[in-house]
Design a protein around this motif. Structure first.
Motif, PDB file in Angstrom:
ATOM      1  N   GLU A 160       0.959  -1.171  -0.362  1.00 46.58           N
ATOM      2  CA  GLU A 160       0.056   0.041  -0.029  1.00 46.58           C
ATOM      3  C   GLU A 160       1.010   1.231  -0.301  1.00 46.58           C
ATOM      4  O   GLU A 160       2.032   1.117   1.009  1.00 46.58           O
ATOM      5  N   VAL A 161       0.099   2.333  -0.262  1.00 44.35           N
ATOM      6  CA  VAL A 161       0.976   3.966  -0.842  1.00 44.35           C
ATOM      7  C   VAL A 161       0.563   3.741   0.880  1.00 44.35           C
ATOM      8  O   VAL A 161      -0.556   4.362   1.524  1.00 44.35           O
ATOM      9  N   LEU A 162       1.796   4.715   2.065  1.00 45.69           N
ATOM     10  CA  LEU A 162       1.923   4.761   3.105  1.00 45.69           C
ATOM     11  C   LEU A 162       0.961   6.010   3.568  1.00 45.69           C
ATOM     12  O   LEU A 162       0.980   6.689   4.382  1.00 45.69           O
ATOM     13  N   GLY A 163       1.602   6.722   2.505  1.00 45.06           N
ATOM     14  CA  GLY A 163       1.700   8.387   1.884  1.00 45.06           C
ATOM     15  C   GLY A 163       2.741   9.186   0.666  1.00 45.06           C
ATOM     16  O   GLY A 163       2.957   7.974   0.130  1.00 45.06           O
ATOM     17  N   THR A 164       2.544  10.537   0.917  1.00 48.57           N
ATOM     18  CA  THR A 164       3.077  11.184   0.524  1.00 48.57           C
ATOM     19  C   THR A 164       3.790  12.393   0.424  1.00 48.57           C
ATOM     20  O   THR A 164       3.628  13.033   2.133  1.00 48.57           O
ATOM     21  N   MET A 165       4.600  12.324  -0.277  1.00 48.95           N
ATOM     22  CA  MET A 165       5.453  13.979   0.136  1.00 48.95           C
ATOM     23  C   MET A 165       5.844  14.733  -1.022  1.00 48.95           C
ATOM     24  O   MET A 165       6.088  14.423  -1.679  1.00 48.95           O
ATOM     25  N   GLU A 166       6.175  16.000  -0.734  1.00 51.43           N
ATOM     26  CA  GLU A 166       7.009  16.857  -0.939  1.00 51.43           C
ATOM     27  C   GLU A 166       8.233  17.373   0.068  1.00 51.43           C
ATOM     28  O   GLU A 166       8.038  18.290   0.681  1.00 51.43           O
ATOM     29  N   ASN A 167       9.078  16.726  -0.801  1.00 52.66           N
ATOM     30  CA  ASN A 167      10.250  16.909  -0.266  1.00 52.66           C
ATOM     31  C   ASN A 167      11.569  18.848  -1.058  1.00 52.66           C
ATOM     32  O   ASN A 167      11.631  18.157  -1.877  1.00 52.66           O
ATOM     33  N   ARG A 168      11.345  18.938  -0.279  1.00 51.25           N
ATOM     34  CA  ARG A 168      12.953  20.694  -0.802  1.00 51.25           C
ATOM     35  C   ARG A 168      14.545  20.422   0.596  1.00 51.25           C
ATOM     36  O   ARG A 168      13.283  20.132   1.151  1.00 51.25           O
TER      37      ARG A 168
END
Length: 160
Positions: free
Chosen positions: A68-76
């Motif tokens: 499963e997809v655990l989540g998403t991140m926008e990473n800078r």
């Protein structure tokens, strides 16, 4: 605002678990040390489940099943004084070969031939100088959030 022509990079990180532990690679750079789940770039047109399977095959010579997809991140973040911006899909993965869970240490081989260790670490062991990146991924792994902005609307030296 100055337009930057660099692209946002889609990434996938895979998180195998062994009880309370997760498999992470250890980066020992000249100016900092940190841990990060295994993974890498998503190719154009490639679904994240296929990308994470490919990344584990390339980096660990291991066959995994994407979960499963655990989540998403926008990473800078900044790396070697260069700015980066990633959109990251964090997925559960499981080893097809159950004997992989018996190993304590793995060697990750990157596409450039560089190598680094990967070990099983408890999620609650991070903090007090032992960093897990991207910053904020712990919140996804604990199920507290499904999307994390890293860092939250400020500049951070590194989180990739």
């Amino acid at each position: 605002m100055v337009k930057d022509r660099r692209n946002v990079r889609p990434q996938v990180l895979g998180v195998p678990r062994r009880g309370d532990e997760l498999l992470v690679e250890y980066y020992d750079e000249a100016d900092e040390q940190f841990y990060r789940p295994l993974g890498g770039g998503i190719e154009f047109g490639e679904p994240s489940d296929e990308a994470v399977v490919r990344e584990f095959a390339e980096e660990l010579d291991a066959v995994v099943a994407a979960g499963e997809v655990l989540g998403t991140m926008e990473n800078r973040f900044r790396w070697a004084d260069e700015p980066f911006h990633q959109l990251v899909v964090v997925r559960a993965v499981s080893f097809r070969d159950g004997t992989r869970y018996e190993r304590e240490r793995f060697t990750v081989t990157e596409s450039d031939g560089s190598r680094r260790p990967a070990t099983w670490e408890r999620l609650d062991s991070f903090g007090d100088g032992k960093r897990l990146l991207p910053a904020g991924i712990e919140r996804l792994l604990r199920g507290e959030e499904t999307h994390v902005l890293s860092p939250p609307r400020c500049s951070e030296s590194r989180s990739g």
